[in-house]
Design a protein around this motif. Structure first.
Motif, PDB file in Angstrom:
ATOM      1  N   ASP A   1      -6.954  -4.137  -0.271  1.00  0.00           N
ATOM      2  CA  ASP A   1      -6.120  -2.945  -0.120  1.00  0.00           C
ATOM      3  C   ASP A   1      -4.660  -3.254  -0.419  1.00  0.00           C
ATOM      4  OD1 ASP A   1      -6.050  -0.060   0.943  1.00  0.00           O
ATOM      5  OD2 ASP A   1      -4.469  -1.048   2.078  1.00  0.00           O
ATOM      6  N   GLN A   2      -4.176  -4.386   0.083  1.00  0.00           N
ATOM      7  CA  GLN A   2      -2.770  -4.722  -0.071  1.00  0.00           C
ATOM      8  C   GLN A   2      -2.418  -5.180  -1.485  1.00  0.00           C
ATOM      9  OE1 GLN A   2      -0.311  -4.386   2.555  1.00  0.00           O
ATOM     10  NE2 GLN A   2      -2.045  -3.113   3.123  1.00  0.00           N
ATOM     11  N   LYS A   3      -3.312  -5.906  -2.130  1.00  0.00           N
ATOM     12  CA  LYS A   3      -3.001  -6.518  -3.418  1.00  0.00           C
ATOM     13  C   LYS A   3      -3.495  -5.720  -4.627  1.00  0.00           C
ATOM     14  CE  LYS A   3      -0.857  -9.804  -1.465  1.00  0.00           C
ATOM     15  NZ  LYS A   3       0.621  -9.835  -1.568  1.00  0.00           N
ATOM     16  N   ILE A   4      -4.484  -4.857  -4.430  1.00  0.00           N
ATOM     17  CA  ILE A   4      -5.056  -4.118  -5.563  1.00  0.00           C
ATOM     18  C   ILE A   4      -5.050  -2.614  -5.317  1.00  0.00           C
ATOM     19  CG2 ILE A   4      -7.103  -3.761  -6.992  1.00  0.00           C
ATOM     20  CD1 ILE A   4      -5.864  -6.480  -7.427  1.00  0.00           C
ATOM     21  N   LEU A   5      -5.735  -2.183  -4.288  1.00  0.00           N
ATOM     22  CA  LEU A   5      -6.065  -0.770  -4.155  1.00  0.00           C
ATOM     23  C   LEU A   5      -4.863   0.137  -3.976  1.00  0.00           C
ATOM     24  CD1 LEU A   5      -9.160  -1.294  -1.855  1.00  0.00           C
ATOM     25  CD2 LEU A   5      -9.144  -0.924  -4.314  1.00  0.00           C
ATOM     26  N   GLU A   6      -3.870  -0.282  -3.174  1.00  0.00           N
ATOM     27  CA  GLU A   6      -2.737   0.605  -2.919  1.00  0.00           C
ATOM     28  C   GLU A   6      -1.940   0.906  -4.181  1.00  0.00           C
ATOM     29  OE1 GLU A   6      -0.091  -1.054  -0.068  1.00  0.00           O
ATOM     30  OE2 GLU A   6       0.773  -2.519  -1.444  1.00  0.00           O
ATOM     31  N   LYS A   7      -2.107   0.086  -5.208  1.00  0.00           N
ATOM     32  CA  LYS A   7      -1.396   0.326  -6.468  1.00  0.00           C
ATOM     33  C   LYS A   7      -2.076   1.392  -7.325  1.00  0.00           C
ATOM     34  CE  LYS A   7       0.003  -4.543  -6.708  1.00  0.00           C
ATOM     35  NZ  LYS A   7      -0.074  -5.789  -7.506  1.00  0.00           N
ATOM     36  N   TYR A   8      -3.365   1.656  -7.043  1.00  0.00           N
ATOM     37  CA  TYR A   8      -4.137   2.506  -7.953  1.00  0.00           C
ATOM     38  C   TYR A   8      -4.821   3.689  -7.277  1.00  0.00           C
ATOM     39  CZ  TYR A   8      -3.439  -1.723 -10.692  1.00  0.00           C
ATOM     40  OH  TYR A   8      -2.869  -2.797 -11.333  1.00  0.00           O
ATOM     41  N   TYR A   9      -4.499   3.940  -6.011  1.00  0.00           N
ATOM     42  CA  TYR A   9      -5.109   5.058  -5.304  1.00  0.00           C
ATOM     43  C   TYR A   9      -4.839   6.398  -5.990  1.00  0.00           C
ATOM     44  CZ  TYR A   9      -6.540   2.520  -1.072  1.00  0.00           C
ATOM     45  OH  TYR A   9      -7.155   1.691  -0.174  1.00  0.00           O
ATOM     46  N   GLU A  10      -3.741   6.493  -6.723  1.00  0.00           N
ATOM     47  CA  GLU A  10      -3.367   7.775  -7.336  1.00  0.00           C
ATOM     48  C   GLU A  10      -4.314   8.197  -8.449  1.00  0.00           C
ATOM     49  OE1 GLU A  10       0.028   7.141 -10.407  1.00  0.00           O
ATOM     50  OE2 GLU A  10       0.280   5.595  -8.876  1.00  0.00           O
TER      51      GLU A  10
END
Length: 214
Positions: A79-88
């Protein structure tokens, strides 16, 4: 000369910026397909009893077993390193495949992290161990499940193909990414997710342009 210099800067800067942000080890190439036609997960149920599909989505797929400590640590790293950057991105999803006995623990974990992450984007799905093993087997990777757990996470495209690297400088072929390694997530996986999202964005722009011209 001043006007020429200004025009040159205005023309060149957007190109340079685009190349900088889009560049990576894979540059503008497509992310290689390593396994075609992996099993879909539509037979599994989420926390609300609904089914989801990998088809027509870019999916990060994980098999995190029934140990809550593994689920917490690995999911938080992702979540911190990958997902939060691409949730949009609407076509992007994070799918966590778990055995049925992990249902209550997964719900508690999701509730616990809801205040610090967009947990509604996490798709926890549940099935029998035999179903999980069959799905994992279809990925055809050199990694193994320990029961229903592996720390490695996988990129599956909209056509149910496993994507990764076929010429990585460290590992040769990269079928999955070790969610315990912050460095691997930040470097290799982030780069590869960026590449596959750019690939689909470019394809969408091309299709839209062709429709307008027809």
């Amino acid at each position: 000369m001043k006007k020429f210099f200004v025009l040159l800067v205005l023309f060149a800067l957007p190109i340079i910026a685009y190349m900088f942000f889009a560049s990576g080890q894979n540059n503008f190439a497509k992310l290689p397909v390593l396994t075609e036609n992996v099993n879909d997960v539509s037979e599994f149920e989420d926390l609300d009893g609904n089914s989801i599909s990998l088809e027509d989505k870019i999916s990060i797929v994980s098999f995190f077993g029934e140990n809550l400590d593994d689920l917490k640590g690995n999911t938080f790293n992702l979540d911190q390193k990958i997902l939060e950057k691409y949730y949009e991105f609407n076509d992007f999803q994070f799918v966590v495949v778990l055995p049925n006995e992990a249902r209550e623990e997964a719900k508690k974990f999701k509730d616990e992290f809801s205040g610090i992450s967009e947990t509604e984007k996490w798709k926890f799905i549940f099935g029998a161990p035999t179903e999980i093993k069959e799905t994992f087997k279809s990925f055809d990777t050199p990694h193994n499940l320990e029961g229903t757990y592996t720390p490695y996470v996988f990129i599956v495209d909209k056509d149910l193909n496993l994507r990764g690297r076929d010429d990585d400088e460290d590992f040769g072929k990269v079928y999955g990414y070790d969610s315990r390694s912050v460095a691997e997530l930040s470097d290799k996986m982030n780069d590869d997710v960026k590449v596959i999202l750019a690939e689909y964005r470019l394809a969408l722009k091309k299709n839209n342009a062709e429709r307008k011209n027809n």
